[in-house]
Motif scaffolding. Sequence first.
Motif, short mmCIF file in Angstrom:
data_model
loop_
_atom_site.label_atom_id
_atom_site.label_comp_id
_atom_site.label_asym_id
_atom_site.label_seq_id
_atom_site.Cartn_x
_atom_site.Cartn_y
_atom_site.Cartn_z
N ALA A 87 0.85 -1.19 0.00
CA ALA A 87 0.00 0.00 0.00
C ALA A 87 0.89 1.24 0.00
O ALA A 87 1.16 1.84 1.04
CB ALA A 87 -0.93 -0.01 1.21
N GLU A 103 -2.01 4.23 -2.99
CA GLU A 103 -2.11 3.32 -4.14
C GLU A 103 -2.33 1.89 -3.67
O GLU A 103 -1.44 1.28 -3.05
CB GLU A 103 -0.84 3.41 -5.00
CG GLU A 103 -0.67 4.74 -5.70
CD GLU A 103 0.52 4.78 -6.64
OE1 GLU A 103 0.59 5.72 -7.46
OE2 GLU A 103 1.40 3.89 -6.54
N LEU A 104 -3.48 1.37 -4.00
CA LEU A 104 -3.88 0.05 -3.51
C LEU A 104 -3.95 -0.98 -4.64
O LEU A 104 -4.62 -2.00 -4.51
CB LEU A 104 -5.25 0.17 -2.82
CG LEU A 104 -5.30 1.10 -1.62
CD1 LEU A 104 -6.74 1.32 -1.16
CD2 LEU A 104 -4.46 0.55 -0.47
N TRP A 105 -3.22 -0.72 -5.72
CA TRP A 105 -3.39 -1.54 -6.91
C TRP A 105 -2.09 -2.17 -7.43
O TRP A 105 -1.95 -2.43 -8.62
CB TRP A 105 -4.04 -0.72 -8.04
CG TRP A 105 -3.52 0.69 -8.19
CD1 TRP A 105 -4.08 1.81 -7.68
CD2 TRP A 105 -2.35 1.12 -8.91
NE1 TRP A 105 -3.34 2.92 -8.03
CE2 TRP A 105 -2.28 2.52 -8.79
CE3 TRP A 105 -1.37 0.46 -9.64
CZ2 TRP A 105 -1.25 3.27 -9.37
CZ3 TRP A 105 -0.34 1.21 -10.23
CH2 TRP A 105 -0.30 2.60 -10.09
N PHE A 112 -7.60 -2.52 -5.97
CA PHE A 112 -7.52 -2.52 -4.51
C PHE A 112 -8.10 -3.79 -3.89
O PHE A 112 -7.77 -4.15 -2.76
CB PHE A 112 -8.21 -1.29 -3.94
CG PHE A 112 -9.71 -1.38 -3.78
CD1 PHE A 112 -10.28 -1.67 -2.54
CD2 PHE A 112 -10.55 -1.17 -4.86
CE1 PHE A 112 -11.66 -1.73 -2.39
CE2 PHE A 112 -11.92 -1.23 -4.71
CZ PHE A 112 -12.48 -1.51 -3.47
N MET A 115 -5.94 -6.33 -2.01
CA MET A 115 -5.51 -6.13 -0.63
C MET A 115 -6.27 -7.04 0.33
O MET A 115 -5.74 -7.47 1.35
CB MET A 115 -5.68 -4.67 -0.22
CG MET A 115 -4.90 -3.68 -1.07
SD MET A 115 -3.11 -3.93 -1.01
CE MET A 115 -2.78 -3.63 0.71
N GLN A 238 -9.06 -4.68 4.96
CA GLN A 238 -9.04 -3.33 4.41
C GLN A 238 -8.78 -2.29 5.50
O GLN A 238 -8.30 -1.19 5.19
CB GLN A 238 -10.35 -3.03 3.69
CG GLN A 238 -10.56 -3.89 2.46
CD GLN A 238 -11.89 -3.59 1.77
OE1 GLN A 238 -12.93 -4.17 2.09
NE2 GLN A 238 -11.86 -2.69 0.82
N TYR A 241 -4.83 -1.04 5.74
CA TYR A 241 -4.10 -0.09 4.90
C TYR A 241 -4.37 1.37 5.27
O TYR A 241 -3.57 2.24 4.94
CB TYR A 241 -4.27 -0.34 3.41
CG TYR A 241 -5.63 -0.52 2.81
CD1 TYR A 241 -6.54 0.52 2.71
CD2 TYR A 241 -5.98 -1.76 2.26
CE1 TYR A 241 -7.77 0.34 2.09
CE2 TYR A 241 -7.20 -1.95 1.63
CZ TYR A 241 -8.10 -0.90 1.55
OH TYR A 241 -9.31 -1.07 0.93
N ASN A 272 -15.09 -0.17 1.17
CA ASN A 272 -13.76 0.42 1.33
C ASN A 272 -13.79 1.61 2.29
O ASN A 272 -12.91 1.76 3.14
CB ASN A 272 -13.25 0.85 -0.06
CG ASN A 272 -11.75 1.04 -0.10
OD1 ASN A 272 -11.05 0.81 0.87
ND2 ASN A 272 -11.26 1.47 -1.25
N THR A 401 -10.14 6.69 -9.26
CA THR A 401 -9.34 7.61 -8.44
C THR A 401 -9.62 9.05 -8.83
O THR A 401 -9.67 9.94 -7.95
CB THR A 401 -7.84 7.29 -8.62
OG1 THR A 401 -7.63 5.90 -8.36
CG2 THR A 401 -6.99 8.12 -7.69
N ALA A 424 -7.87 7.33 -1.51
CA ALA A 424 -7.69 5.94 -1.91
C ALA A 424 -7.70 5.83 -3.43
O ALA A 424 -8.66 6.24 -4.08
CB ALA A 424 -8.79 5.07 -1.31
N THR A 426 -7.87 3.24 -6.29
CA THR A 426 -8.40 1.89 -6.23
C THR A 426 -8.06 1.00 -7.43
O THR A 426 -8.30 -0.20 -7.38
CB THR A 426 -9.92 1.93 -6.08
OG1 THR A 426 -10.48 2.73 -7.12
CG2 THR A 426 -10.30 2.53 -4.72
#
Length: 496
Positions: A87, A103-105, A112, A115, A238, A241, A272, A401, A424, A426
Amino acid sequence: MHYKSTRNDKLRVTAAQAIAQGISDEGGLFVPESFPAVELSELLELDYIGRAKAILSRYLTDFTEEEIAQCAERAYSAEKFENDTPAKVVSLDAHGENKHILELWHGPTCAFKDMALQILPHLLTKSLKKTADGKTAVILVATSGDTGKAALEGFKDVEGTQMIVFYPENGVSPMQKRQMNTQEGENVCVCAIRGNFDDAQTGVKKIFTDEAVKAELAANGMMFSSANSINWGRLLPQIVYYFSAYLDLVKAGKIALGDAINVVVPTGNFGNILAAYYAKRMGLPVQKFICASNRNNILTDFIRTGVYDKKRAFYTTISPSMDILVSSNLERLLFHLCGEDAEKLTAWMNALSQGGAYTVDADTADAVRTLFYGGCCDDEETVAVIRETFGRDGYLCDTHTAVAVGVYRQYLAETGDNTPTVIASTASPYKFPDSVLDAFDCEKPADGFEEAALLSKLSGTAIPKPIAALQGKPVRFENTCDADDMADFVRRTVGV
Protein backbone atom coordinates in the motif's frame (compact mmCIF):
# COMPACT_ATOMS: atom_id res chain seq x y z
CA MET A 1 -14.21 -11.34 20.14
CA HIS A 2 -17.59 -12.42 18.83
CA TYR A 3 -19.78 -11.15 16.01
CA LYS A 4 -23.46 -10.32 15.80
CA SER A 5 -25.77 -9.78 12.86
CA THR A 6 -27.10 -6.40 11.79
CA ARG A 7 -30.55 -8.01 11.69
CA ASN A 8 -30.22 -10.17 14.82
CA ASP A 9 -28.21 -8.46 17.56
CA LYS A 10 -28.83 -11.40 19.93
CA LEU A 11 -26.82 -13.74 17.72
CA ARG A 12 -23.17 -14.42 18.57
CA VAL A 13 -20.72 -16.27 16.34
CA THR A 14 -16.94 -16.62 16.26
CA ALA A 15 -14.74 -14.95 13.65
CA ALA A 16 -14.28 -18.31 11.89
CA GLN A 17 -18.06 -18.81 11.74
CA ALA A 18 -18.61 -15.29 10.40
CA ILE A 19 -15.97 -15.73 7.68
CA ALA A 20 -17.04 -19.25 6.68
CA GLN A 21 -20.74 -18.37 6.51
CA GLY A 22 -20.34 -14.95 4.86
CA ILE A 23 -23.86 -13.73 5.59
CA SER A 24 -26.19 -14.42 8.52
CA ASP A 25 -29.11 -16.81 8.02
CA GLU A 26 -31.72 -14.03 8.17
CA GLY A 27 -29.82 -11.93 5.62
CA GLY A 28 -27.95 -9.64 8.01
CA LEU A 29 -24.23 -8.84 7.92
CA PHE A 30 -21.80 -9.83 10.64
CA VAL A 31 -20.23 -7.01 12.68
CA PRO A 32 -17.81 -7.15 15.63
CA GLU A 33 -19.39 -6.82 19.06
CA SER A 34 -16.77 -4.19 19.95
CA PHE A 35 -13.87 -2.25 18.42
CA PRO A 36 -10.48 -2.92 20.03
CA ALA A 37 -8.23 0.10 20.57
CA VAL A 38 -4.87 0.30 18.79
CA GLU A 39 -1.88 2.25 20.07
CA LEU A 40 -0.48 3.90 16.95
CA SER A 41 3.07 4.19 18.30
CA GLU A 42 3.25 0.40 18.68
CA LEU A 43 2.69 -0.07 14.93
CA LEU A 44 4.91 2.76 13.70
CA GLU A 45 8.11 0.79 13.08
CA LEU A 46 6.41 -2.35 11.77
CA ASP A 47 6.26 -3.22 8.07
CA TYR A 48 2.93 -3.84 6.34
CA ILE A 49 2.82 -7.51 7.25
CA GLY A 50 3.57 -6.69 10.88
CA ARG A 51 0.80 -4.09 10.97
CA ALA A 52 -1.61 -6.59 9.40
CA LYS A 53 -0.79 -9.22 12.02
CA ALA A 54 -1.31 -6.73 14.85
CA ILE A 55 -4.73 -5.56 13.62
CA LEU A 56 -6.06 -8.96 12.52
CA SER A 57 -5.11 -10.55 15.82
CA ARG A 58 -7.44 -8.20 17.69
CA TYR A 59 -10.44 -9.50 15.77
CA LEU A 60 -9.51 -13.12 14.98
CA THR A 61 -9.27 -14.31 18.56
CA ASP A 62 -10.16 -17.89 17.62
CA PHE A 63 -7.12 -18.03 15.32
CA THR A 64 -3.67 -18.82 16.69
CA GLU A 65 -0.82 -16.33 16.36
CA GLU A 66 0.82 -18.77 13.94
CA GLU A 67 -2.31 -19.01 11.77
CA ILE A 68 -2.60 -15.23 11.50
CA ALA A 69 1.10 -14.94 10.66
CA GLN A 70 0.75 -17.54 7.90
CA CYS A 71 -2.23 -15.72 6.39
CA ALA A 72 -0.52 -12.31 6.37
CA GLU A 73 2.86 -13.53 5.16
CA ARG A 74 1.42 -15.56 2.29
CA ALA A 75 -0.93 -12.77 1.21
CA TYR A 76 1.42 -9.79 1.24
CA SER A 77 4.68 -11.33 0.05
CA ALA A 78 6.98 -9.62 -2.45
CA GLU A 79 5.90 -12.25 -4.99
CA LYS A 80 2.34 -10.94 -4.84
CA PHE A 81 2.93 -7.18 -4.66
CA GLU A 82 5.46 -5.31 -6.77
CA ASN A 83 6.42 -2.55 -4.32
CA ASP A 84 8.33 -2.67 -1.06
CA THR A 85 4.91 -2.14 0.54
CA PRO A 86 1.58 -3.39 -0.77
CA ALA A 87 0.00 0.00 0.00
CA LYS A 88 2.25 2.75 -1.35
CA VAL A 89 1.59 6.41 -0.46
CA VAL A 90 2.43 9.08 -3.06
CA SER A 91 2.29 12.68 -1.79
CA LEU A 92 0.92 15.30 -4.21
CA ASP A 93 1.29 18.31 -1.94
CA ALA A 94 3.41 20.64 -4.05
CA HIS A 95 0.61 23.13 -4.87
CA GLY A 96 -0.78 23.82 -1.41
CA GLU A 97 -3.19 20.90 -1.50
CA ASN A 98 -2.32 18.60 1.37
CA LYS A 99 -3.27 15.40 -0.48
CA HIS A 100 -1.65 11.99 -0.49
CA ILE A 101 -2.59 9.15 -2.84
CA LEU A 102 -2.84 5.70 -1.27
CA GLU A 103 -2.11 3.32 -4.14
CA LEU A 104 -3.88 0.05 -3.51
CA TRP A 105 -3.39 -1.54 -6.91
CA HIS A 106 0.10 -3.03 -6.96
CA GLY A 107 -1.13 -6.62 -6.54
CA PRO A 108 -1.72 -9.38 -9.09
CA THR A 109 -4.93 -7.93 -10.60
CA CYS A 110 -4.04 -4.21 -10.40
CA ALA A 111 -7.01 -3.26 -8.20
CA PHE A 112 -7.52 -2.52 -4.51
CA LYS A 113 -9.53 -5.73 -4.11
CA ASP A 114 -6.22 -7.62 -4.05
CA MET A 115 -5.51 -6.13 -0.63
CA ALA A 116 -8.31 -8.25 0.83
CA LEU A 117 -8.70 -11.04 -1.69
CA GLN A 118 -5.11 -12.22 -1.44
CA ILE A 119 -5.63 -12.95 2.26
CA LEU A 120 -9.29 -14.05 2.26
CA PRO A 121 -8.61 -17.54 0.81
CA HIS A 122 -6.21 -18.23 3.68
CA LEU A 123 -8.66 -16.88 6.27
CA LEU A 124 -11.54 -18.80 4.73
CA THR A 125 -9.81 -22.18 4.45
CA LYS A 126 -8.67 -21.97 8.07
CA SER A 127 -12.19 -20.92 9.09
CA LEU A 128 -13.73 -23.86 7.23
CA LYS A 129 -11.44 -26.30 9.02
CA LYS A 130 -12.61 -24.88 12.34
CA THR A 131 -16.33 -24.81 11.56
CA ALA A 132 -17.47 -26.70 8.47
CA ASP A 133 -16.47 -30.36 9.00
CA GLY A 134 -14.58 -30.61 5.74
CA LYS A 135 -17.34 -29.24 3.50
CA THR A 136 -16.45 -27.69 0.17
CA ALA A 137 -17.15 -23.95 0.08
CA VAL A 138 -19.09 -22.81 -2.97
CA ILE A 139 -18.13 -19.15 -3.23
CA LEU A 140 -20.46 -16.89 -5.19
CA VAL A 141 -19.33 -13.44 -6.25
CA ALA A 142 -21.20 -10.61 -7.92
CA THR A 143 -18.77 -8.11 -9.42
CA SER A 144 -18.87 -4.72 -11.06
CA GLY A 145 -15.39 -5.42 -12.43
CA ASP A 146 -12.52 -5.64 -9.97
CA THR A 147 -13.77 -7.96 -7.22
CA GLY A 148 -14.35 -10.78 -9.71
CA LYS A 149 -10.82 -10.97 -11.07
CA ALA A 150 -9.24 -10.44 -7.66
CA ALA A 151 -11.39 -13.22 -6.16
CA LEU A 152 -10.65 -15.57 -9.04
CA GLU A 153 -6.93 -14.97 -8.72
CA GLY A 154 -6.99 -15.36 -4.95
CA PHE A 155 -9.00 -18.59 -4.93
CA LYS A 156 -7.71 -20.37 -8.05
CA ASP A 157 -6.95 -24.02 -7.23
CA VAL A 158 -7.46 -23.45 -3.48
CA GLU A 159 -8.37 -26.84 -2.04
CA GLY A 160 -11.90 -27.18 -0.67
CA THR A 161 -13.37 -24.30 -2.68
CA GLN A 162 -15.35 -23.74 -5.87
CA MET A 163 -15.89 -20.21 -7.14
CA ILE A 164 -18.48 -18.77 -9.51
CA VAL A 165 -18.27 -15.10 -10.53
CA PHE A 166 -21.21 -13.24 -12.08
CA TYR A 167 -20.69 -9.89 -13.83
CA PRO A 168 -23.00 -7.59 -15.85
CA GLU A 169 -22.55 -8.38 -19.54
CA ASN A 170 -22.14 -4.74 -20.58
CA GLY A 171 -21.09 -3.25 -17.25
CA VAL A 172 -17.34 -3.87 -17.03
CA SER A 173 -14.42 -2.56 -19.05
CA PRO A 174 -13.00 -4.70 -21.89
CA MET A 175 -9.79 -5.19 -19.89
CA GLN A 176 -11.73 -6.28 -16.79
CA LYS A 177 -13.76 -8.72 -18.90
CA ARG A 178 -10.61 -10.16 -20.44
CA GLN A 179 -9.01 -10.55 -17.01
CA MET A 180 -11.96 -12.65 -15.83
CA ASN A 181 -12.62 -14.71 -18.94
CA THR A 182 -8.98 -15.80 -19.30
CA GLN A 183 -8.70 -16.83 -15.63
CA GLU A 184 -6.79 -20.02 -14.89
CA GLY A 185 -7.77 -22.54 -12.20
CA GLU A 186 -9.74 -25.77 -12.21
CA ASN A 187 -12.12 -24.67 -9.44
CA VAL A 188 -13.31 -21.37 -10.96
CA CYS A 189 -16.06 -20.37 -13.37
CA VAL A 190 -17.26 -17.04 -14.79
CA CYS A 191 -20.66 -16.06 -16.17
CA ALA A 192 -21.99 -12.82 -17.61
CA ILE A 193 -25.58 -11.89 -16.80
CA ARG A 194 -28.04 -9.90 -18.88
CA GLY A 195 -28.52 -7.01 -16.48
CA ASN A 196 -26.55 -4.61 -14.31
CA PHE A 197 -24.45 -5.14 -11.18
CA ASP A 198 -27.40 -4.72 -8.84
CA ASP A 199 -29.18 -7.55 -10.68
CA ALA A 200 -26.11 -9.75 -10.17
CA GLN A 201 -25.76 -8.79 -6.50
CA THR A 202 -29.47 -9.33 -5.81
CA GLY A 203 -29.32 -12.69 -7.57
CA VAL A 204 -26.40 -13.86 -5.44
CA LYS A 205 -28.17 -12.76 -2.23
CA LYS A 206 -31.31 -14.67 -3.27
CA ILE A 207 -29.29 -17.83 -3.87
CA PHE A 208 -27.57 -17.49 -0.48
CA THR A 209 -30.94 -17.47 1.29
CA ASP A 210 -32.63 -20.10 -0.92
CA GLU A 211 -33.26 -22.99 1.48
CA ALA A 212 -33.79 -25.49 -1.34
CA VAL A 213 -30.45 -24.76 -2.99
CA LYS A 214 -28.69 -24.75 0.39
CA ALA A 215 -30.18 -28.17 1.18
CA GLU A 216 -29.04 -29.55 -2.19
CA LEU A 217 -25.52 -28.35 -1.51
CA ALA A 218 -25.51 -29.74 2.03
CA ALA A 219 -26.57 -33.15 0.73
CA ASN A 220 -23.48 -33.09 -1.48
CA GLY A 221 -21.03 -31.97 1.21
CA MET A 222 -21.04 -28.32 0.16
CA MET A 223 -21.96 -24.96 1.67
CA PHE A 224 -22.19 -21.40 0.38
CA SER A 225 -19.73 -18.69 1.26
CA SER A 226 -18.99 -15.24 -0.11
CA ALA A 227 -15.95 -13.33 -1.25
CA ASN A 228 -17.85 -10.06 -1.70
CA SER A 229 -17.31 -7.25 0.77
CA ILE A 230 -20.31 -8.48 2.76
CA ASN A 231 -17.89 -11.12 4.13
CA TRP A 232 -16.11 -10.01 7.29
CA GLY A 233 -12.96 -11.68 5.98
CA ARG A 234 -13.00 -9.20 3.09
CA LEU A 235 -13.67 -6.12 5.17
CA LEU A 236 -11.23 -6.73 8.02
CA PRO A 237 -8.01 -6.67 5.92
CA GLN A 238 -9.04 -3.33 4.41
CA ILE A 239 -8.78 -1.68 7.84
CA VAL A 240 -5.04 -2.34 7.80
CA TYR A 241 -4.10 -0.09 4.90
CA TYR A 242 -5.63 3.02 6.44
CA PHE A 243 -3.51 2.56 9.55
CA SER A 244 -0.48 1.81 7.38
CA ALA A 245 -0.96 4.93 5.22
CA TYR A 246 -1.25 7.13 8.30
CA LEU A 247 1.88 5.66 9.87
CA ASP A 248 3.82 5.98 6.61
CA LEU A 249 2.90 9.68 6.48
CA VAL A 250 4.16 10.06 10.05
CA LYS A 251 7.44 8.35 9.15
CA ALA A 252 7.78 10.58 6.06
CA GLY A 253 7.36 13.70 8.20
CA LYS A 254 4.14 14.74 6.46
CA ILE A 255 2.12 14.61 9.69
CA ALA A 256 2.87 14.17 13.38
CA LEU A 257 1.61 11.20 15.38
CA GLY A 258 -1.87 12.11 16.62
CA ASP A 259 -2.64 14.64 13.85
CA ALA A 260 -6.07 14.31 12.25
CA ILE A 261 -6.50 13.34 8.60
CA ASN A 262 -9.38 13.23 6.16
CA VAL A 263 -10.00 10.18 3.99
CA VAL A 264 -11.47 10.21 0.46
CA VAL A 265 -12.75 6.98 -1.05
CA PRO A 266 -14.36 6.35 -4.45
CA THR A 267 -17.00 3.80 -3.56
CA GLY A 268 -20.11 2.08 -4.80
CA ASN A 269 -20.70 -0.78 -2.37
CA PHE A 270 -19.44 1.24 0.64
CA GLY A 271 -17.03 -1.43 1.89
CA ASN A 272 -13.76 0.42 1.33
CA ILE A 273 -14.91 3.58 3.10
CA LEU A 274 -16.53 1.54 5.88
CA ALA A 275 -13.12 0.00 6.61
CA ALA A 276 -11.80 3.53 7.15
CA TYR A 277 -14.67 4.20 9.57
CA TYR A 278 -13.77 1.02 11.47
CA ALA A 279 -10.17 2.24 11.65
CA LYS A 280 -11.47 5.43 13.28
CA ARG A 281 -13.43 3.37 15.79
CA MET A 282 -10.12 1.69 16.67
CA GLY A 283 -8.33 4.99 17.26
CA LEU A 284 -7.13 6.25 13.87
CA PRO A 285 -7.62 10.05 14.02
CA VAL A 286 -9.88 10.58 10.99
CA GLN A 287 -11.78 13.87 10.96
CA LYS A 288 -13.96 13.50 7.85
CA PHE A 289 -14.84 10.69 5.48
CA ILE A 290 -15.36 12.01 1.95
CA CYS A 291 -17.53 9.61 -0.04
CA ALA A 292 -16.96 10.01 -3.79
CA SER A 293 -19.54 8.76 -6.30
CA ASN A 294 -19.87 8.84 -10.07
CA ARG A 295 -23.10 9.68 -11.91
CA ASN A 296 -24.80 6.89 -9.95
CA ASN A 297 -24.83 9.24 -6.99
CA ILE A 298 -27.21 7.43 -4.65
CA LEU A 299 -24.73 7.65 -1.75
CA THR A 300 -24.25 11.39 -2.28
CA ASP A 301 -28.00 11.92 -2.08
CA PHE A 302 -28.33 9.69 0.97
CA ILE A 303 -25.57 11.43 2.92
CA ARG A 304 -27.14 14.81 2.19
CA THR A 305 -30.80 13.89 2.77
CA GLY A 306 -31.07 10.71 4.86
CA VAL A 307 -33.23 9.18 2.10
CA TYR A 308 -31.94 6.09 0.26
CA ASP A 309 -33.94 5.67 -2.94
CA LYS A 310 -32.83 3.20 -5.61
CA LYS A 311 -35.84 4.02 -7.81
CA ARG A 312 -33.75 6.05 -10.23
CA ALA A 313 -31.97 5.76 -13.55
CA PHE A 314 -28.96 3.46 -13.63
CA TYR A 315 -25.99 4.77 -15.61
CA THR A 316 -23.15 2.83 -17.22
CA THR A 317 -20.10 5.03 -16.68
CA ILE A 318 -16.35 5.07 -17.30
CA SER A 319 -15.85 4.18 -13.62
CA PRO A 320 -17.78 0.89 -13.80
CA SER A 321 -16.75 -0.53 -10.43
CA MET A 322 -18.91 2.21 -8.88
CA ASP A 323 -21.98 1.60 -11.06
CA ILE A 324 -24.06 0.41 -8.12
CA LEU A 325 -27.43 1.44 -6.70
CA VAL A 326 -27.58 -0.96 -3.74
CA SER A 327 -24.62 -0.27 -1.44
CA SER A 328 -24.58 -3.39 0.70
CA ASN A 329 -22.08 -2.29 3.33
CA LEU A 330 -24.03 0.83 4.18
CA GLU A 331 -26.16 -1.53 6.26
CA ARG A 332 -23.26 -2.05 8.65
CA LEU A 333 -22.67 1.68 9.13
CA LEU A 334 -26.35 2.36 9.77
CA PHE A 335 -26.47 -0.45 12.33
CA HIS A 336 -23.70 1.23 14.32
CA LEU A 337 -25.11 4.75 13.97
CA CYS A 338 -28.69 3.86 14.92
CA GLY A 339 -27.61 2.49 18.28
CA GLU A 340 -27.25 -1.10 16.98
CA ASP A 341 -31.02 -1.43 16.88
CA ALA A 342 -31.48 -4.54 14.72
CA GLU A 343 -35.24 -4.13 14.55
CA LYS A 344 -34.99 -0.57 13.21
CA LEU A 345 -32.25 -1.56 10.76
CA THR A 346 -34.22 -4.55 9.50
CA ALA A 347 -37.25 -2.34 8.84
CA TRP A 348 -35.12 -0.05 6.65
CA MET A 349 -33.66 -2.98 4.70
CA ASN A 350 -37.13 -4.51 4.22
CA ALA A 351 -38.40 -1.16 2.95
CA LEU A 352 -35.54 -1.08 0.44
CA SER A 353 -36.19 -4.61 -0.85
CA GLN A 354 -39.97 -4.22 -0.97
CA GLY A 355 -40.44 -0.60 -1.96
CA GLY A 356 -37.03 0.46 -3.27
CA ALA A 357 -36.38 3.16 -0.65
CA TYR A 358 -36.05 3.98 3.04
CA THR A 359 -35.61 7.07 5.17
CA VAL A 360 -33.51 6.93 8.34
CA ASP A 361 -34.52 8.78 11.48
CA ALA A 362 -33.21 12.30 12.13
CA ASP A 363 -30.60 11.27 14.70
CA THR A 364 -29.08 8.68 12.37
CA ALA A 365 -29.11 11.11 9.44
CA ASP A 366 -27.33 13.72 11.56
CA ALA A 367 -24.74 11.15 12.67
CA VAL A 368 -24.04 10.26 9.02
CA ARG A 369 -23.62 13.92 8.01
CA THR A 370 -21.33 14.63 10.96
CA LEU A 371 -18.93 11.93 9.82
CA PHE A 372 -19.37 11.91 6.05
CA TYR A 373 -19.34 14.34 3.14
CA GLY A 374 -20.85 13.13 -0.13
CA GLY A 375 -20.00 14.37 -3.61
CA CYS A 376 -20.07 13.09 -7.19
CA CYS A 377 -18.48 13.54 -10.62
CA ASP A 378 -19.93 12.65 -14.02
CA ASP A 379 -17.83 11.17 -16.83
CA GLU A 380 -16.92 14.52 -18.36
CA GLU A 381 -15.70 15.86 -15.02
CA THR A 382 -13.79 12.63 -14.39
CA VAL A 383 -11.85 12.93 -17.66
CA ALA A 384 -11.11 16.59 -16.87
CA VAL A 385 -9.67 15.59 -13.47
CA ILE A 386 -7.42 12.97 -15.11
CA ARG A 387 -6.15 15.63 -17.52
CA GLU A 388 -5.64 18.28 -14.84
CA THR A 389 -4.00 15.97 -12.32
CA PHE A 390 -1.54 14.68 -14.90
CA GLY A 391 -0.77 18.19 -16.15
CA ARG A 392 -0.50 19.75 -12.70
CA ASP A 393 0.94 16.98 -10.54
CA GLY A 394 2.45 14.65 -13.14
CA TYR A 395 0.27 11.90 -11.71
CA LEU A 396 -1.83 9.52 -13.82
CA CYS A 397 -5.19 8.55 -12.27
CA ASP A 398 -7.58 5.85 -13.31
CA THR A 399 -11.24 6.75 -13.73
CA HIS A 400 -12.21 5.80 -10.15
CA THR A 401 -9.34 7.61 -8.44
CA ALA A 402 -10.14 10.65 -10.57
CA VAL A 403 -13.68 10.68 -9.15
CA ALA A 404 -12.15 10.77 -5.66
CA VAL A 405 -9.76 13.59 -6.56
CA GLY A 406 -12.61 15.55 -8.15
CA VAL A 407 -14.86 15.20 -5.12
CA TYR A 408 -11.97 16.12 -2.82
CA ARG A 409 -11.59 19.37 -4.77
CA GLN A 410 -15.33 20.02 -4.35
CA TYR A 411 -14.99 19.47 -0.61
CA LEU A 412 -11.93 21.74 -0.41
CA ALA A 413 -13.70 24.52 -2.33
CA GLU A 414 -16.83 24.21 -0.20
CA THR A 415 -15.18 23.97 3.22
CA GLY A 416 -11.64 25.34 2.94
CA ASP A 417 -10.60 22.38 5.11
CA ASN A 418 -6.92 21.78 4.31
CA THR A 419 -6.51 18.91 6.77
CA PRO A 420 -3.95 16.38 5.44
CA THR A 421 -5.97 14.04 3.25
CA VAL A 422 -5.49 10.44 2.13
CA ILE A 423 -7.17 9.63 -1.20
CA ALA A 424 -7.69 5.94 -1.91
CA SER A 425 -6.51 5.05 -5.42
CA THR A 426 -8.40 1.89 -6.23
CA ALA A 427 -7.19 0.73 -9.65
CA SER A 428 -4.39 1.06 -12.18
CA PRO A 429 -5.16 3.42 -15.07
CA TYR A 430 -4.20 0.55 -17.38
CA LYS A 431 -7.39 -1.30 -16.50
CA PHE A 432 -9.31 1.49 -18.28
CA PRO A 433 -6.95 2.70 -21.05
CA ASP A 434 -9.72 3.69 -23.44
CA SER A 435 -11.29 6.13 -20.97
CA VAL A 436 -8.00 7.43 -19.56
CA LEU A 437 -6.76 8.20 -23.08
CA ASP A 438 -9.71 10.60 -23.49
CA ALA A 439 -7.75 12.94 -21.23
CA PHE A 440 -4.96 13.14 -23.80
CA ASP A 441 -7.07 14.25 -26.80
CA CYS A 442 -5.45 11.71 -29.09
CA GLU A 443 -6.61 9.31 -31.77
CA LYS A 444 -7.18 5.99 -30.03
CA PRO A 445 -6.44 2.56 -31.49
CA ALA A 446 -9.21 -0.04 -31.48
CA ASP A 447 -7.31 -2.73 -29.57
CA GLY A 448 -7.11 -2.52 -25.76
CA PHE A 449 -3.46 -3.57 -25.61
CA GLU A 450 -2.53 -0.99 -28.24
CA GLU A 451 -4.40 1.57 -26.13
CA ALA A 452 -2.30 0.56 -23.13
CA ALA A 453 0.91 0.92 -25.17
CA LEU A 454 -0.12 4.40 -26.32
CA LEU A 455 -1.04 5.42 -22.77
CA SER A 456 2.38 4.28 -21.59
CA LYS A 457 4.08 6.31 -24.32
CA LEU A 458 2.07 9.49 -23.65
CA SER A 459 2.30 9.36 -19.87
CA GLY A 460 5.80 7.96 -19.41
CA THR A 461 4.44 5.28 -17.07
CA ALA A 462 4.91 1.52 -17.29
CA ILE A 463 2.21 -0.99 -18.14
CA PRO A 464 1.79 -3.24 -15.08
CA LYS A 465 3.06 -6.77 -15.65
CA PRO A 466 -0.32 -8.45 -14.91
CA ILE A 467 -1.98 -6.33 -17.64
CA ALA A 468 0.77 -6.96 -20.19
CA ALA A 469 0.60 -10.70 -19.49
CA LEU A 470 -3.06 -10.85 -20.58
CA GLN A 471 -2.19 -10.39 -24.24
CA GLY A 472 -2.43 -13.70 -26.02
CA LYS A 473 -4.03 -15.60 -23.13
CA PRO A 474 -6.86 -17.87 -24.35
CA VAL A 475 -10.45 -17.09 -23.38
CA ARG A 476 -11.83 -19.88 -21.16
CA PHE A 477 -15.30 -18.60 -20.27
CA GLU A 478 -18.06 -17.37 -22.56
CA ASN A 479 -21.10 -18.16 -20.39
CA THR A 480 -24.13 -15.83 -20.30
CA CYS A 481 -27.44 -16.18 -18.47
CA ASP A 482 -30.44 -14.15 -17.33
CA ALA A 483 -30.47 -12.96 -13.72
CA ASP A 484 -33.42 -15.26 -13.00
CA ASP A 485 -31.40 -18.28 -14.13
CA MET A 486 -28.39 -17.73 -11.85
CA ALA A 487 -29.45 -20.41 -9.34
CA ASP A 488 -29.73 -23.02 -12.09
CA PHE A 489 -26.33 -22.00 -13.43
CA VAL A 490 -24.88 -22.57 -9.95
CA ARG A 491 -26.51 -26.01 -9.74
CA ARG A 492 -25.10 -27.06 -13.12
CA THR A 493 -21.64 -25.72 -12.34
CA VAL A 494 -21.23 -27.48 -8.99
CA GLY A 495 -23.03 -30.62 -10.14
CA VAL A 496 -26.10 -30.80 -7.90
